[in-house]
Motif scaffolding. Sequence first.
Motif, PDB file in Angstrom:
ATOM      1  N   ASN A 123       3.571  -0.902 -19.238  1.00 50.20           N
ATOM      2  CA  ASN A 123       3.863  -2.174 -19.913  1.00 50.20           C
ATOM      3  C   ASN A 123       4.735  -3.125 -19.102  1.00 50.20           C
ATOM      4  OD1 ASN A 123       2.429  -1.271 -22.206  1.00 50.20           O
ATOM      5  ND2 ASN A 123       4.258  -0.192 -22.937  1.00 50.20           N
ATOM      6  N   VAL A 124       4.663  -3.051 -17.789  1.00 49.75           N
ATOM      7  CA  VAL A 124       5.462  -3.932 -16.940  1.00 49.75           C
ATOM      8  C   VAL A 124       4.557  -4.572 -15.891  1.00 49.75           C
ATOM      9  CG1 VAL A 124       7.299  -4.064 -15.232  1.00 49.75           C
ATOM     10  CG2 VAL A 124       7.598  -2.643 -17.256  1.00 49.75           C
ATOM     11  N   ALA A 125       4.626  -5.894 -15.770  1.00 47.98           N
ATOM     12  CA  ALA A 125       3.930  -6.605 -14.705  1.00 47.98           C
ATOM     13  C   ALA A 125       4.901  -6.757 -13.530  1.00 47.98           C
ATOM     14  CB  ALA A 125       3.467  -7.970 -15.195  1.00 47.98           C
ATOM     15  N   VAL A 126       4.644  -6.079 -12.420  1.00 47.84           N
ATOM     16  CA  VAL A 126       5.556  -6.092 -11.275  1.00 47.84           C
ATOM     17  C   VAL A 126       5.336  -7.365 -10.461  1.00 47.84           C
ATOM     18  CG1 VAL A 126       6.305  -4.891  -9.199  1.00 47.84           C
ATOM     19  CG2 VAL A 126       5.563  -3.588 -11.191  1.00 47.84           C
ATOM     20  N   GLN A 127       6.375  -8.207 -10.367  1.00 49.11           N
ATOM     21  CA  GLN A 127       6.279  -9.452  -9.607  1.00 49.11           C
ATOM     22  C   GLN A 127       7.232  -9.491  -8.418  1.00 49.11           C
ATOM     23  OE1 GLN A 127       6.919 -12.488 -12.612  1.00 49.11           O
ATOM     24  NE2 GLN A 127       4.826 -12.328 -13.353  1.00 49.11           N
ATOM     25  N   ASP A 128       8.236  -8.621  -8.398  1.00 50.46           N
ATOM     26  CA  ASP A 128       9.155  -8.534  -7.262  1.00 50.46           C
ATOM     27  C   ASP A 128       9.916  -7.222  -7.356  1.00 50.46           C
ATOM     28  OD1 ASP A 128      10.309  -9.289  -4.903  1.00 50.46           O
ATOM     29  OD2 ASP A 128      11.412 -11.003  -5.703  1.00 50.46           O
ATOM     30  N   ILE A 188      13.225  -3.951 -10.561  1.00 50.32           N
ATOM     31  CA  ILE A 188      11.888  -4.506 -10.726  1.00 50.32           C
ATOM     32  C   ILE A 188      11.978  -5.829 -11.461  1.00 50.32           C
ATOM     33  CG2 ILE A 188       9.542  -4.053 -11.553  1.00 50.32           C
ATOM     34  CD1 ILE A 188      10.663  -2.025  -9.510  1.00 50.32           C
ATOM     35  N   GLY A 189      11.324  -6.855 -10.933  1.00 48.32           N
ATOM     36  CA  GLY A 189      11.259  -8.152 -11.585  1.00 48.32           C
ATOM     37  C   GLY A 189       9.861  -8.411 -12.098  1.00 48.32           C
ATOM     38  N   GLY A 190       9.759  -8.840 -13.347  1.00 47.23           N
ATOM     39  CA  GLY A 190       8.456  -9.118 -13.930  1.00 47.23           C
ATOM     40  C   GLY A 190       8.505  -8.967 -15.435  1.00 47.23           C
ATOM     41  N   PRO A 191       7.651  -9.641 -16.160  1.00 44.96           N
ATOM     42  CA  PRO A 191       7.707  -9.626 -17.631  1.00 44.96           C
ATOM     43  C   PRO A 191       7.206  -8.324 -18.228  1.00 44.96           C
ATOM     44  CG  PRO A 191       5.799 -10.846 -16.897  1.00 44.96           C
ATOM     45  CD  PRO A 191       6.576 -10.512 -15.655  1.00 44.96           C
ATOM     46  N   THR A 192       7.730  -8.004 -19.399  1.00 47.53           N
ATOM     47  CA  THR A 192       7.226  -6.885 -20.175  1.00 47.53           C
ATOM     48  C   THR A 192       5.903  -7.296 -20.804  1.00 47.53           C
ATOM     49  OG1 THR A 192       9.477  -6.185 -20.665  1.00 47.53           O
ATOM     50  CG2 THR A 192       7.730  -5.291 -22.062  1.00 47.53           C
ATOM     51  N   ALA A 209       4.230  -5.686 -23.159  1.00 54.52           N
ATOM     52  CA  ALA A 209       4.100  -5.309 -24.568  1.00 54.52           C
ATOM     53  C   ALA A 209       4.569  -6.462 -25.459  1.00 54.52           C
ATOM     54  CB  ALA A 209       4.921  -4.060 -24.850  1.00 54.52           C
ATOM     55  N   LEU A 210       3.646  -7.153 -26.093  1.00 48.34           N
ATOM     56  CA  LEU A 210       3.973  -8.322 -26.908  1.00 48.34           C
ATOM     57  C   LEU A 210       4.760  -7.941 -28.156  1.00 48.34           C
ATOM     58  CD1 LEU A 210       0.591 -10.271 -26.672  1.00 48.34           C
ATOM     59  CD2 LEU A 210       2.662 -10.602 -25.305  1.00 48.34           C
ATOM     60  N   SER A 211       4.655  -6.703 -28.571  1.00 43.04           N
ATOM     61  CA  SER A 211       5.328  -6.276 -29.796  1.00 43.04           C
ATOM     62  C   SER A 211       6.815  -6.002 -29.577  1.00 43.04           C
ATOM     63  CB  SER A 211       4.666  -5.000 -30.331  1.00 43.04           C
ATOM     64  OG  SER A 211       4.727  -3.968 -29.356  1.00 43.04           O
ATOM     65  N   GLN A 212       7.244  -5.957 -28.310  1.00 37.69           N
ATOM     66  CA  GLN A 212       8.641  -5.663 -28.035  1.00 37.69           C
ATOM     67  C   GLN A 212       9.523  -6.820 -28.515  1.00 37.69           C
ATOM     68  OE1 GLN A 212       9.261  -3.973 -24.213  1.00 37.69           O
ATOM     69  NE2 GLN A 212      11.451  -4.389 -24.148  1.00 37.69           N
ATOM     70  N   PRO A 213      10.557  -6.547 -29.345  1.00 36.23           N
ATOM     71  CA  PRO A 213      11.362  -7.625 -29.938  1.00 36.23           C
ATOM     72  C   PRO A 213      12.167  -8.431 -28.914  1.00 36.23           C
ATOM     73  CG  PRO A 213      12.323  -5.474 -30.385  1.00 36.23           C
ATOM     74  CD  PRO A 213      10.973  -5.223 -29.812  1.00 36.23           C
ATOM     75  N   LYS A 214      12.673  -7.762 -27.885  1.00 36.80           N
ATOM     76  CA  LYS A 214      13.456  -8.435 -26.858  1.00 36.80           C
ATOM     77  C   LYS A 214      12.831  -8.169 -25.485  1.00 36.80           C
ATOM     78  CE  LYS A 214      17.895  -8.396 -29.265  1.00 36.80           C
ATOM     79  NZ  LYS A 214      19.329  -7.991 -29.195  1.00 36.80           N
ATOM     80  N   PRO A 215      11.849  -8.973 -25.083  1.00 33.81           N
ATOM     81  CA  PRO A 215      11.196  -8.736 -23.791  1.00 33.81           C
ATOM     82  C   PRO A 215      12.188  -8.872 -22.645  1.00 33.81           C
ATOM     83  CG  PRO A 215      10.594 -10.887 -24.669  1.00 33.81           C
ATOM     84  CD  PRO A 215      11.323 -10.165 -25.757  1.00 33.81           C
ATOM     85  N   SER A 216      11.999  -8.073 -21.613  1.00 32.45           N
ATOM     86  CA  SER A 216      12.894  -8.103 -20.456  1.00 32.45           C
ATOM     87  C   SER A 216      12.152  -8.608 -19.233  1.00 32.45           C
ATOM     88  CB  SER A 216      13.475  -6.707 -20.199  1.00 32.45           C
ATOM     89  OG  SER A 216      12.436  -5.768 -20.011  1.00 32.45           O
TER      90      SER A 216
END
Length: 277
Positions: free
Chosen positions: A75-80, A91-95, A97-104
Amino acid sequence: TILLADPRAVRVAHFQRTGKLVWEFAQRGDSAGLLRVPIALAKTQEGYWVADAMNGLMLFDSAAARFVRKLSLPNVAVQDMVALNDTTLLIGGPTEALSQPKPSWLRAIDTRSGIERWSAPSPTLVMPKNVVNSYSRTRIAMYHERIVASNSVIDTLFLLDAKSGLLLKSHFMNLQLHVPSVLRKATSRLRSEQLGELTRVSTVALIDENHFLAEVARGSGQAVRYTPMIGDLRASTPRVISASKDVILGARDGVFITQVIDAIQRNHLDLHWGRPR
């Protein structure tokens, strides 16, 4: 020394300060141990860690171009990626999983277990989803015990503590970013001329305690133009220091680095060193 991830040539390489090649890997494929879109390279005591946007995080032996293992990141898109130390990768990149309440958007990962040690909540992106998905990218750099994080469509530099991921400071860079309205409304693939006015952050790094180096990218594809700019964390107005250089690889101890790759001399990196004036 310089660690280079080149998604265009589909290879990763380690160069000495003189520009001499130390190590290289360039085997292409769509599975673990091969490269498709390499975006970052880091070196630890275990070997070379490669972040590939398609194939994930992979460890290679330091003494040879031999694949060792893959680190699973669900569930992690690796961008850096950078190495915080010999046992932790940032690791830099959006989570995803859309259901996650606090995306990192940043997470420190244990290199042996893959367990997340800490994560930092994502900044708010006030952009249409198609713009975020197509043109938004997380970039990270290190300065001593601080993390420098940026997002390509946010005109802000974020400083975080490397041990905890806590936000120390956010700084408006005033880089005059621009996403044309045609891009915000686009529902199909855009022509190259429509992308010509797209202006976004390419990378950001600190060059000392009070000054940052930001690279602004304008356009896209083969026509992209880069402008390095220096700014003061105590002020909000950056100063242009060099226009339309190639890619900034990094900045450390008051020295910023740009690079030019000679297509004929594939395994030589021509480095340009300088200090802000």
